[in-house]
Design a protein around this motif. Structure first.
Motif, PDB file in Angstrom:
ATOM      1  N   UNK A   1      38.037  45.866  29.589  1.00 26.10           N
ATOM      2  CA  UNK A   1      39.481  46.017  29.732  1.00 26.10           C
ATOM      3  C   UNK A   1      40.131  44.643  29.846  1.00 26.10           C
ATOM      4  N   UNK A   2      41.262  44.474  29.169  1.00 30.95           N
ATOM      5  CA  UNK A   2      41.965  43.187  29.163  1.00 30.95           C
ATOM      6  C   UNK A   2      43.435  43.427  29.490  1.00 30.95           C
TER       7      UNK A   2
ATOM      8  N   UNK B   1      45.029  35.820  31.066  1.00 24.94           N
ATOM      9  CA  UNK B   1      44.374  37.088  30.725  1.00 24.94           C
ATOM     10  C   UNK B   1      43.358  37.470  31.797  1.00 24.94           C
ATOM     11  N   UNK B   2      43.313  38.735  32.115  1.00 22.11           N
ATOM     12  CA  UNK B   2      42.362  39.274  33.091  1.00 22.11           C
ATOM     13  C   UNK B   2      41.451  40.248  32.347  1.00 22.11           C
ATOM     14  N   UNK B   3      40.156  39.981  32.342  1.00 25.61           N
ATOM     15  CA  UNK B   3      39.193  40.815  31.618  1.00 25.61           C
ATOM     16  C   UNK B   3      38.097  41.265  32.564  1.00 25.61           C
TER      17      UNK B   3
ATOM     18  N   UNK C   1      41.264  32.541  31.373  1.00 22.94           N
ATOM     19  CA  UNK C   1      40.863  33.952  31.482  1.00 22.94           C
ATOM     20  C   UNK C   1      40.175  34.138  32.833  1.00 22.94           C
ATOM     21  N   UNK C   2      40.641  35.110  33.595  1.00 24.77           N
ATOM     22  CA  UNK C   2      39.941  35.522  34.815  1.00 24.77           C
ATOM     23  C   UNK C   2      39.047  36.690  34.413  1.00 24.77           C
TER      24      UNK C   2
ATOM     25  N   UNK D   1      43.063  42.829  38.642  1.00 25.46           N
ATOM     26  CA  UNK D   1      44.429  42.482  38.221  1.00 25.46           C
ATOM     27  C   UNK D   1      45.320  42.267  39.438  1.00 25.46           C
ATOM     28  N   UNK D   2      45.160  43.106  40.435  1.00 21.88           N
ATOM     29  CA  UNK D   2      45.944  42.968  41.669  1.00 21.88           C
ATOM     30  C   UNK D   2      45.673  41.626  42.346  1.00 21.88           C
TER      31      UNK D   2
END
Length: 527
Positions: free
Chosen positions: A70-71, A79-81, A254-255, A266-267
């Protein structure tokens, strides 16, 4: 004597039986045997679930855990993946589009220095020890690695400490103090690493540096990955901040996390990485290098006495090391998979580690080179790939007196790449590549790096079964086609050791342009 020993044994047996009988009479019936589960659940066999314990959740092929990545992109471009993976621990980190290829306008070696300064004191943590103690509370470890195009800060810890881990990573990346003492310690670490690089018996890291320098002369991935000795004393906070201001920006980050819930990650990203001002200020990046790699070809030679590289009762023989490379393609192109299969088909390794089936014993560089030429100590194929270029090269080692013959053997193998491809060897190479891919992806840190790098480069991720399908689809004509394209380029050559018998670069180029890979004949009037 035998009769006396037998009588004594019988006497001991009778005495033991009597004492056991008397103790049983005193205590009544034998005590109830407890199960190995201990006193918390008396009487519950291990084959039955314990009362009051939550039911375990297992991964299933048809559930939400279909290797889905999930991105989510935050408002600032970060971006969080995440990738779900069952287990108590997680691996989380920040990957940044930053590395030595972006240092053309800066002091060479900044990325190398930042690697050594990682996880030092920050605004919230007074020292590296405090960071490590914080991670210890969650069973965590940390690491930072830099390559030519990516910098990666990573932590593995208990999933329950995700909030703490993301906060710590944000502080390490965006709010490092970079004190004079820490920079001085980094100088010492870099100096030691450079000395170790030049002294170690294994020349592969140094040759890899040299072949990139030869292939991409003074541009992008050809720039030094290690800090040059003359730049060590020039590094200071101002130089580092000028680089960080342009390349440590949210749109280049990117995290990535493996073993975490995506919504929770994401939070945490919004909490610690959104709207925060870094230590170098929030000025807009104005000097970002967007150069595309320019393949030049060429030669880099380093004359060195290798006779005393490994002393001892059985010293390592003096060897000359040669690496010959040709431009392949970037990992974004369709031909990346055929090149990966070709590299696996070439394989190779050291003459002292033939291994067994599946370890390279049936690859071309073993069958055609090491098994036929006993005097060669090494023949190994490597494939380096980046977002705009790639390099396929072969490393070979032999006695300095046989360097010319060794070079000709390698150029012939390059020519044969574009020749007939046996179906059996192709299928073996494809199976070996898929096996290596799937075995590596059993490891959580490897999945983390795969997720982070793919999302950083393409904003999405190809799943393992998609990659396996692409590998299966490679045909013999694909191998011949990519090899023929590669042979049209000028070669890159790196040479280390006694180079008195090294053929001229023009002769190596002519051999690769010929139909048989033979070096031009040379004649001497005087020997």
């Amino acid at each position: 004597m035998a009769a006396m020993a037998l009588a004594a044994a019988r006497l001991l047996l009778v005495r033991g039986s009597g004492s056991w009988r008397r103790s049983r009479l005193r205590s009544g019936a034998p005590a109830h045997r407890c199960f190995s589960s201990g006193g918390a659940y008396p009487g519950t066999p291990l084959s039955s679930p314990f009362p009051g314990v939550p039911q375990p959740v297992f991964a299933t092929a048809g559930g939400q855990e279909k290797f889905e990545t999930k991105v989510t992109t935050l408002d600032n471009g970060l971006r969080v993946a995440s990738q779900n993976k069952f287990g108590q621990f997680c691996t989380v980190g920040i990957l940044i589009n930053s590395g030595s290829r972006y240092e053309a306008k800066y002091l060479s070696g900044i990325a190398h220095f930042l690697e050594k300064l990682a996880f030092s004191s920050t605004d919230r943590f007074d020292s590296k020890d405090e960071i490590l103690l914080t991670l210890e509370k969650h069973g965590g470890i940390c690491d930072c690695q830099t390559s030519r195009d990516t910098t990666m800060y990573a932590v593995s810890a208990d999933s329950k400490g995700l909030d703490t881990v993301v906060g710590l990573l944000a502080d390490v990346v965006l709010h490092p103090r970079l004190t004079d003492e820490e920079i001085e310690m980094a100088r010492m670490a870099v100096q030691f690493e450079l000395e170790d690089l030049n002294m170690r018996p294994d020349p592969e890291p140094l040759l890899t540096e040299m072949i990139h320098e030869a292939a991409y002369r003074e541009n992008t991935v050809g720039l030094h990955r290690f800090c040059p000795t003359e730049n060590i004393a020039k590094m200071d906070r101002e130089v580092l901040h000028s680089y960080l201001r342009n390349y440590y920006t949210p749109d280049r980050m990117v995290l990535a996390g493996v073993g975490v819930e995506h919504e929770h990650l994401v939070e945490c990203a919004r909490k610690y990485l959104l709207g925060t001002q870094p230590a170098w200020g929030c000025e807009k990046a104005v000097d970002v290098d967007r150069s595309v790699a320019q393949y030049t070809g060429g030669v880099v030679k380093l004359e060195r006495d290798m006779s005393n590289v490994s002393l001892g009762p059985a010293p390592f023989p003096e060897l000359t090391h040669i690496m010959i490379g040709l431009e392949s393609c970037s990992f974004l192109e369709d031909d990346f998979i055929p090149f990966a299969v070709l590299n696996m088909m070439m394989g190779g390794g050291g003459s002292f580690s033939a291994g067994g089936p599946g370890k390279g014993m049936f690859t071309r560089l073993y069958l055609h080179v090491l098994n036929r030429h006993h005097w060669m100590y090494n023949a190994t194929s490597y494939h380096h790939s980046y977002e705009d270029t790639g390099l396929l090269c072969v490393h070979a080692s032999a006695d300095p007196r046989q360097v010319r013959e060794m070079v000709e053997i390698i150029t012939k193998e390059f020519i044969l790449m574009a020749g007939t491809v046996d179906v059996v060897e192709l299928e073996r190479a494809k199976t070996q590549l898929m096996s290596m891919l799937m075995m590596n992806l059993e490891s959580r840190p490897v999945i983390f790096e795969d997720v982070g790098r793919q999302v950083l480069a393409t904003r999405s991720r190809k799943l393992p079964h998609e990659l396996c399908a692409l590998i299966r689809s490679v045909k013999p004509e694909d191998i011949r086609r990519v090899a023929s394209q590669m042979l049209r380029r000028k070669p890159a050559v790196a040479a280390l050791g006694d180079l008195s018998n090294l053929p001229a670069y023009e002769h190596i180029q002519a051999a690769l342009a010929s139909g048989d890979g033979r070096l031009p004949r040379t004649y001497r009037l005087f020997r």
